[in-house]
Motif scaffolding. Structure first.
Motif, short mmCIF file in Angstrom:
data_model
loop_
_atom_site.label_atom_id
_atom_site.label_comp_id
_atom_site.label_asym_id
_atom_site.label_seq_id
_atom_site.Cartn_x
_atom_site.Cartn_y
_atom_site.Cartn_z
N PRO A 86 1.72 -39.88 37.34
CA PRO A 86 2.86 -39.45 37.72
C PRO A 86 3.61 -38.03 37.40
CG PRO A 86 2.96 -41.09 35.97
CD PRO A 86 1.50 -40.75 36.54
N ILE A 87 3.03 -37.48 36.29
CA ILE A 87 3.21 -36.22 35.83
C ILE A 87 2.17 -35.27 36.12
CG2 ILE A 87 4.30 -34.97 33.90
CD1 ILE A 87 5.47 -37.55 32.98
N VAL A 88 2.49 -34.05 36.63
CA VAL A 88 1.17 -33.14 36.67
C VAL A 88 1.87 -31.70 36.15
CG1 VAL A 88 -0.18 -31.60 38.39
CG2 VAL A 88 0.71 -33.88 38.81
N VAL A 89 1.13 -30.99 35.15
CA VAL A 89 1.48 -29.67 34.79
C VAL A 89 0.22 -28.76 34.95
CG1 VAL A 89 0.42 -30.51 32.41
CG2 VAL A 89 2.24 -28.67 32.63
N SER A 90 0.79 -27.66 35.27
CA SER A 90 -0.11 -26.58 35.41
C SER A 90 0.00 -25.65 34.02
CB SER A 90 0.23 -25.35 36.59
OG SER A 90 -0.67 -24.29 36.65
N TYR A 91 -1.23 -25.49 33.24
CA TYR A 91 -1.30 -25.27 31.99
C TYR A 91 -2.47 -24.28 31.84
CZ TYR A 91 -1.33 -25.73 27.05
OH TYR A 91 -0.89 -25.56 25.70
N PRO A 92 -2.13 -22.82 31.36
CA PRO A 92 -3.00 -22.01 30.96
C PRO A 92 -4.36 -22.23 30.25
CG PRO A 92 -0.66 -21.12 30.53
CD PRO A 92 -0.91 -22.74 30.59
N ALA A 93 -5.45 -21.57 30.70
CA ALA A 93 -6.55 -21.99 30.18
C ALA A 93 -6.63 -21.18 28.53
CB ALA A 93 -7.77 -21.39 30.97
N ASP A 94 -5.99 -20.17 28.33
CA ASP A 94 -5.96 -19.53 27.21
C ASP A 94 -4.72 -19.79 26.16
OD1 ASP A 94 -4.19 -18.14 28.85
OD2 ASP A 94 -4.45 -16.31 27.73
N ASP A 155 13.36 -18.96 32.68
CA ASP A 155 12.38 -18.20 33.14
C ASP A 155 11.72 -18.72 34.35
OD1 ASP A 155 9.57 -17.14 32.62
OD2 ASP A 155 8.96 -18.07 30.86
N PRO A 156 12.10 -18.30 35.45
CA PRO A 156 11.68 -18.99 36.67
C PRO A 156 10.18 -18.27 37.16
CG PRO A 156 13.08 -17.16 37.06
CD PRO A 156 13.11 -17.21 35.71
N THR A 157 9.71 -17.14 36.58
CA THR A 157 8.42 -17.10 37.23
C THR A 157 6.99 -17.04 36.40
OG1 THR A 157 8.40 -15.02 35.63
CG2 THR A 157 9.46 -14.79 37.87
N SER A 158 7.10 -18.18 35.48
CA SER A 158 6.19 -18.41 34.53
C SER A 158 5.31 -19.52 35.48
CB SER A 158 6.61 -19.35 33.41
OG SER A 158 5.50 -19.94 32.74
N GLY A 159 3.89 -19.52 35.35
CA GLY A 159 2.99 -20.48 36.05
C GLY A 159 2.89 -21.74 35.17
N PHE A 160 3.35 -21.62 33.96
CA PHE A 160 3.40 -23.05 32.94
C PHE A 160 4.59 -23.72 33.44
CE2 PHE A 160 3.57 -24.23 28.20
CZ PHE A 160 3.25 -25.36 28.50
N ARG A 161 4.39 -24.87 34.06
CA ARG A 161 5.31 -25.58 34.66
C ARG A 161 4.98 -27.03 34.77
NH1 ARG A 161 8.30 -22.09 38.24
NH2 ARG A 161 8.99 -21.16 36.21
N MET A 162 5.95 -28.15 34.67
CA MET A 162 5.68 -29.27 34.84
C MET A 162 6.40 -30.13 36.01
SD MET A 162 5.76 -32.42 31.80
CE MET A 162 4.26 -31.93 31.03
N PHE A 163 5.82 -30.78 36.80
CA PHE A 163 6.23 -31.28 38.02
C PHE A 163 6.24 -32.94 38.02
CE2 PHE A 163 4.11 -27.38 38.66
CZ PHE A 163 5.11 -26.53 39.37
N SER A 164 7.26 -33.43 38.52
CA SER A 164 7.16 -34.86 39.03
C SER A 164 6.35 -35.24 40.01
CB SER A 164 8.55 -35.41 39.29
OG SER A 164 8.70 -34.95 40.36
N ARG A 165 5.97 -36.28 40.20
CA ARG A 165 5.08 -36.68 41.53
C ARG A 165 5.73 -36.59 42.67
NH1 ARG A 165 -0.05 -36.88 41.29
NH2 ARG A 165 -0.17 -35.84 43.03
#
Length: 249
Positions: A86-94, A155-165
């Protein structure tokens, strides 16, 4: 174990970073989580590093997701397509230093937020060691989008962000370069009137490997969504103009 969070990690030869990141997730994330390692090719050095060291991330389910195309955008989209939580986050590998905020971010999603931004520019956040051109562009975009276009995050440009389904399944991604999908989903959710929150996060220049962030190459694609945010605020664009995945809504 049914995961409540799918952690999508796009990788490209991250063998020098990934174990510290997975170790931090295993140590600091208390919410049931699954990690989706999204890669381009089978000889990526991330894969043997993960497969050879299961003790580092004991207790965390790992799934490898092959990118059917190439590049950071395709890897993240493959991860989103494979996600079921139900929750998805794009997270940096480093990133082996922010795992502890994922539980709080997930708490905001469960309370009704659709997007939670990991913010470098709110009190408690920081950005250190960033190349000057990237830092200048990121800070300028963040200031104008927050203060002028009224996006509800510093911080609108960061790729580290969590999303609802609802965001992952509901909003069509039109971008096809880099991490532009992240700001696209943000500005489209804002136009729809969906709830957006943020939590302070730290950012440090990577210690190993080469960043896949291409400032000048991706600038035109980012600028499209920059204009979109301003159009939402000043032209009062209707939510009905947002591209939705009608087959899933």
């Amino acid at each position: 174990m049914n995961s409540e969070i799918d952690i999508v990690i796009p990788v490209y030869n991250e063998g020098g970073n990934i174990l510290a990141t997975l170790g931090a997730i295993a140590r600091d994330v208390k919410t049931p989580a699954r990690v989706l390692i999204c890669y381009d090719h089978e000889n990526d050095n991330t894969l043997p590093a993960v497969r050879s060291n299961p003790d580092v991330y004991r207790g965390i389910e790992i799934e490898f997701v092959r990118n059917p195309t190439r590049g950071a955008h395709g890897a993240v989209m493959a991860g989103f397509a494979a996600s079921t939580a139900p929750i998805v986050v794009s997270y940096p590998a480093d990133d082996d230093f922010n795992a502890g905020i994922l539980d709080d971010m997930a708490g905001l999603i469960r309370s009704g937020y659709d997007i939670v931004c990991a913010s470098r520019f709110m009190p408690g956040g920081s950005m250190q060691g960033c190349p000057w051109l990237k830092a200048a562009l990121v800070r300028m975009a963040a200031f104008t989008l927050n203060r002028v276009a009224a996006l509800p995050t510093k911080d609108p440009t960061s790729g580290f962000r969590m999303f609802s389904r609802r965001v992952v399944d509901g909003i069509e991604v039109e971008s096809n370069e880099g991490f532009c999908y992240s700001i696209e989903l943000l500005v489209k959710a804002h136009r729809l009137g969906w709830c957006i929150g943020e939590i302070p996060a730290r950012w440090f220049e990577r210690r190993h490997g080469t960043s896949r962030f291409r400032v000048l190459k991706w600038l035109p694609a980012y600028f499209r969504w920059y204009r979109y945010a301003f159009a939402t605020t000043f032209l009062r664009r209707s939510p009905s103009t947002v591209a939705l995945k009608s087959s899933r809504m």
